[in-house]
Enzyme design. Structure first.
Site, PDB file in Angstrom:
ATOM      1  N   HIS A  92      99.520  26.855 -29.388  1.00 55.10           N
ATOM      2  CA  HIS A  92      98.769  25.606 -29.542  1.00 55.10           C
ATOM      3  C   HIS A  92      97.544  26.008 -30.364  1.00 55.10           C
ATOM      4  O   HIS A  92      96.635  26.655 -29.852  1.00 55.10           O
ATOM      5  CB  HIS A  92      98.415  25.119 -28.128  1.00 55.10           C
ATOM      6  CG  HIS A  92      97.293  24.152 -28.032  1.00 55.10           C
ATOM      7  ND1 HIS A  92      97.440  22.915 -27.435  1.00 55.10           N
ATOM      8  CD2 HIS A  92      95.994  24.211 -28.423  1.00 55.10           C
ATOM      9  CE1 HIS A  92      96.280  22.270 -27.470  1.00 55.10           C
ATOM     10  NE2 HIS A  92      95.387  23.030 -28.053  1.00 55.10           N
ATOM     11  N   ASN A  99     101.697  24.917 -18.089  1.00 53.48           N
ATOM     12  CA  ASN A  99     100.307  24.760 -17.620  1.00 53.48           C
ATOM     13  C   ASN A  99     100.251  23.900 -16.366  1.00 53.48           C
ATOM     14  O   ASN A  99      99.611  22.864 -16.315  1.00 53.48           O
ATOM     15  CB  ASN A  99      99.409  24.200 -18.723  1.00 53.48           C
ATOM     16  CG  ASN A  99      99.867  22.865 -19.257  1.00 53.48           C
ATOM     17  OD1 ASN A  99     101.037  22.506 -19.158  1.00 53.48           O
ATOM     18  ND2 ASN A  99      98.939  22.097 -19.824  1.00 53.48           N
ATOM     19  N   ASP A 159     105.252  16.195 -26.993  1.00 54.52           N
ATOM     20  CA  ASP A 159     104.014  16.597 -26.303  1.00 54.52           C
ATOM     21  C   ASP A 159     103.664  15.557 -25.242  1.00 54.52           C
ATOM     22  O   ASP A 159     102.511  15.153 -25.099  1.00 54.52           O
ATOM     23  CB  ASP A 159     102.854  16.794 -27.287  1.00 54.52           C
ATOM     24  CG  ASP A 159     101.661  17.503 -26.616  1.00 54.52           C
ATOM     25  OD1 ASP A 159     101.787  17.920 -25.450  1.00 54.52           O
ATOM     26  OD2 ASP A 159     100.615  17.625 -27.273  1.00 54.52           O
TER      27      ASP A 159
END
Lengths: 485, 320
Positions: free
Chosen positions: A196, A112, A355
């Site tokens: 996700h 992303n 993460d």
């Protein structure tokens, strides 16, 4: 290869922990030309070192205190390195340096970015950025173009070019039809599809766990069902397609139960959990340090008096609406942390992933509603996770397993063991060193952590990637350390 | 300013604290009525910073500050640098650099006042933050109910309406229970989630979905504004059904002809409250507005450090 140029390394005197090979013993390690030459009992390794010396090469010996742990370098399946496009938050280089400080030698970076890693061009760009990084960076490519959830990316070419998995992380794959197609199409790549899990209709604009604390603080709740509903869908699709599915950052008890049942039924699923979901709860948003990392630090939590003298601006963590504890999925309840630890213990949850989500200060110095989601986690992971070992909640061996061979196997990465001939990726840990988290000392550009000022026990002392020392904690004068041999 | 005093919420305020603040409000109002403008805050400045629209709160803060002799600057997000994208942090630091004694802020985000308090030297008074808190509203509600009841012990108040999105309800849960009253929250389940039952541990707060049952036990009723945009969120099937189930109508109140009715305003007459009730004999709504000025005088005088609130004692204060 840079590893071929360097002097061989001989780690002596520590505790060798290599869960992949069922090894946990006082042992040594010899690294030559980027590979593990020998790992095991000191006598055996010494024989290899002598043989090396006879061939004209002298290994640099590093003597370790006997309680120091020698383990495979950690593998992180979930890191946001922000480059290209979001360099204010992090770069591949700063993120990789943070990884080295955290004991990670392989990190998988999420797509992303801006532009999204959704075609070979961007993938090659990221690989080029990673060339000079101190640790191995393996890119994850997007499932759909632009992460828009509509059209699949060119998964075959991406996989052949080095994409280690596929994910639209940061956004869920909302459309079940697209997820079914992705799981099916990705079968021929041999690479897992990651989701996700966040049902946008259920989560809406939720900013913290939907529970009594959100109610009291007047914040929009992010309900547990927002995760479990989508995970249940995905597990059913993985069952029907036979696809390889990996569930990112599980946060609630219900998810553990769903994955447990799916695994029992033979669904090809792996799952990860983050250090913060294992150790912190939603009470941290209200500046109450609930759970294992808070008990000794601040008995009874820190409640802010609404009246009278307030703490100075220098101690913002005493205020509630702590944006450093805003993360997606959100920190949950104590019962959820218990279920996640249970899932890690019995193998329902395969591995721990950080993460790592660095943000610039301006994205966190604002109202809770407006603050960015995410915690900068690479540099605090080990220290925080060692709490589970010290509190007798998780055996050390399982912790190392979940940081090394388990994530490597989940994505089919050649890493995570100290077997002979394997990549010389190694971490040395002092399990008892106490240190206080000081984000200003981070290598990561993201200083966003709720652990600022918290004392942790357990520290990475040395990180070796591909046979080269990529991080070395400053030595204390008082400790007896070996000399170069 | 080490002696800075913030009013962020009433969580943590004791009965003695609140009573002292109400006493101060009454006293300052008498002083003001007798002597005209006071000089407690002479030479000090107060900034009101409103990110949301407001009539009664903003004006009553301004009148209260002026009644105490302060200089007042009013700022709204519209027409300011906020529209150019200035962050809350920069706005607060900019205003704080001008040296006000108190910044009064209303913001659409829950926690904004608490967050901003960490960034400034001025005392921070929360004039409403998102769904979280509206402490001066709760204080004026408490003053209005004290005038009605005299004592809070054993009294029950029903707060009816959109509890989930209400900062007024949340602040009242802290203050009224601290004073000894019991709060019954009432509204449709979509606007009154079950988490409210666990959100105020050790406080006399309960949840009741049937308004008629709730009213049977009530010594007062507070009606909240139903924001029409809740319809878009799907929280309610229709305004008609809302009025049917939760509207305060003459028929529903007929068995309780003396029950005092409060509303923080602004009202949707004909939805959550019928005009006959809003302007009827038992309405205390205008009294609430009047008490708002008195309460805000007390809060500003205290926050600026001009007056102390000794706990459990008679209020002592003096001109500086």
């Amino acid at each position: 290869m840079p590893g071929e140029m360097t002097q061989p390394l001989w780690l002596r005197g520590g505790r060798l922990v290599d869960p992949a090979n069922e090894i946990d013993l006082p042992g040594d390690l010899l690294l030559v030309d980027g590979e593990i030459r020998a790992a095991g009992k000191p006598g055996e390794v010494a024989a290899h070192a002598r043989a090396l010396e006879e061939s004209g090469r002298v290994a640099r010996a590093i003597d370790l205190p006997e309680d120091h742990i020698i383990a495979p370098g950690f593998v992180d399946l979930h890191a946001h390195l922000r480059e290209p496009g979001l360099e204010l938050r992090e770069t591949v280089m700063s993120g990789a340096r943070a990884a080295a400080r955290g004991g990670f030698t392989t990190i998988c970076c999420m797509p992303n970015t801006q532009p999204v890693i959704d075609d070979r061009g961007v993938l090659e760009w990221v690989k080029a950025l990673a060339q000079s990084a101190p640790v191995r960076v393996l890119p994850i490519a997007a499932i759909t173009r632009g992460q828009e959830g509509a059209a699949l990316t060119e998964m075959h070419e991406l996989a052949e070019s080095g994409a280690v998995a596929f994910s639209d992380d940061g956004k869920p794959v909302r459309n079940g039809g697209i997820m079914r197609l992705a799981l099916t199409y990705a079968l021929t790549t041999g690479r897992p599809v990651i989701n996700h899990c966040e049902d946008p209709d259920l989560v809406g604009k939720g900013v913290m766990h939907g529970g009594p604390i959100a109610t009291r603080l007047g914040l929009r709740g992010w309900p547990a069902a927002g995760e479990t509903v989508m995970l249940a869908r995905d597990l059913e699709l993985a069952r029907q397609t036979g696809g390889r599915y990996h569930a990112a950052h599980l946060s609630v008890a219900g998810s553990v139960e769903l994955v447990r049942r799916a695994k029992e039924q033979g669904v090809r699923v792996t799952a990860e959990v983050t250090p913060h979901h294992l150790l912190l709860t939603h009470a941290w948003v209200a500046a109450e340090r609930e759970g294992m990392l808070g008990v000794s630090a601040q008995p009874g939590g820190v409640s802010v008096p609404s009246r009278g003298v307030q703490p100075s601006a220098g101690s913002p963590s005493r205020y509630r609406y702590n944006t450093a504890a805003k993360v997606n999925p959100p920190l949950r309840t104590l019962a959820d942390t218990e279920a996640l630890i249970g899932g890690l213990l019995d193998g329902t949850i395969d591995c721990i992933a950080t993460d790592h989500a660095p943000h610039s200060a301006v994205e966190k110095e604002c109202c809770f509603d407006e603050a960015a989601f995410g915690i900068s986690g690479l540099e605090t992971a080990l220290g925080a996770l060692m709490t589970l070992v010290h509190e007798y909640r998780l055996p050390l061996k399982r912790l190392i397993h979940a940081l090394t061979v388990a994530p490597a196997r989940a994505f089919g990465i050649d890493a995570g063991t100290l077997g002979e001939g394997q990549r010389a990726d190694v971490v040395v840990i002092d399990p008892h060193a106490r240190w206080t988290v000081d984000p200003s000392q981070f290598a990561s550009q993201g200083r966003n952590t709720p652990l600022a000022g918290i004392e942790l026990r357990g520290q990475v002392k040395l990180t070796i990637c591909n046979g080269q020392i990529v991080f070395e904690q400053e030595r204390r004068k008082t400790r007896h350390e070996g000399r170069e041999g | 300013m080490s002696d800075r005093r913030n009013l962020l919420d009433l969580e943590g305020w004791s009965a003695a604290d609140i009573t002292a603040m109400l006493d101060l409000a009454v006293h300052l109002r008498e002083q003001h009525q007798t002597n005209g403008k006071l000089d407690l805050l002479h030479g000090q400045s107060v900034i009101t910073l409103f990110y949301e629209n407001s009539t009664r709160t903003r004006v009553s803060f301004e009148l209260a500050a002026k009644a105490l002799g302060a200089d007042v600057a009013n700022m709204t997000a519209t027409g300011s640098s906020v529209e150019k994208g200035e962050s809350l942090l920069d706005t607060i630091k900019t205003l704080d650099a001008m040296g006000p004694s108190v910044i009064v802020m209303r913001h659409h985000a829950s926690g904004a006042a608490e967050t901003a308090a960490g960034w400034c030297r001025a005392a921070m008074v929360n004039a409403g933050d998102g769904w979280h808190a509206h402490p001066t509203q709760a204080l004026l509600d408490a003053l209005t109910l004290r005038e009605q009841w005299g004592d809070f012990a054993g009294k029950r108040i029903v707060i009816v309406g959109d509890i989930q999105h209400s900062r007024v309800a949340r602040s009242n849960c802290w203050s009224l229970t601290a004073l000894g009253a019991e709060v019954i929250l009432c509204g449709p389940p979509t606007l009154l989630p079950a988490t409210f039952a666990a959100a105020y541990p050790d406080r006399a707060v309960s949840v009741e979905y049937d308004l008629s049952h709730a009213l049977e036990r009530a010594n007062a009723v507070m009606v909240l504004r139903l924001q029409k945009e809740r319809m878009d969120g799907g929280f309610l099937p229709s305004l008609r059904e809302y009025r049917r189930d939760y509207g305060l109508t003459p028929e529903r109140l007929a068995p309780y002809p003396d029950l005092p009715v409060l509303h923080p305003g602004p009202m949707n007459e004909g939805i959550e409250i019928d005009p006959a009730i809003a302007h009827g004999a038992t309405s205390r709504i205008e009294r609430q507005v009047a008490n708002g000025v008195a309460v805000r005088m007390a809060v500003l005088a205290w926050a600026a450090g001009a007056v102390d609130l000794p706990q459990g004692q008679e209020v002592t204060y003096g001109k500086k």
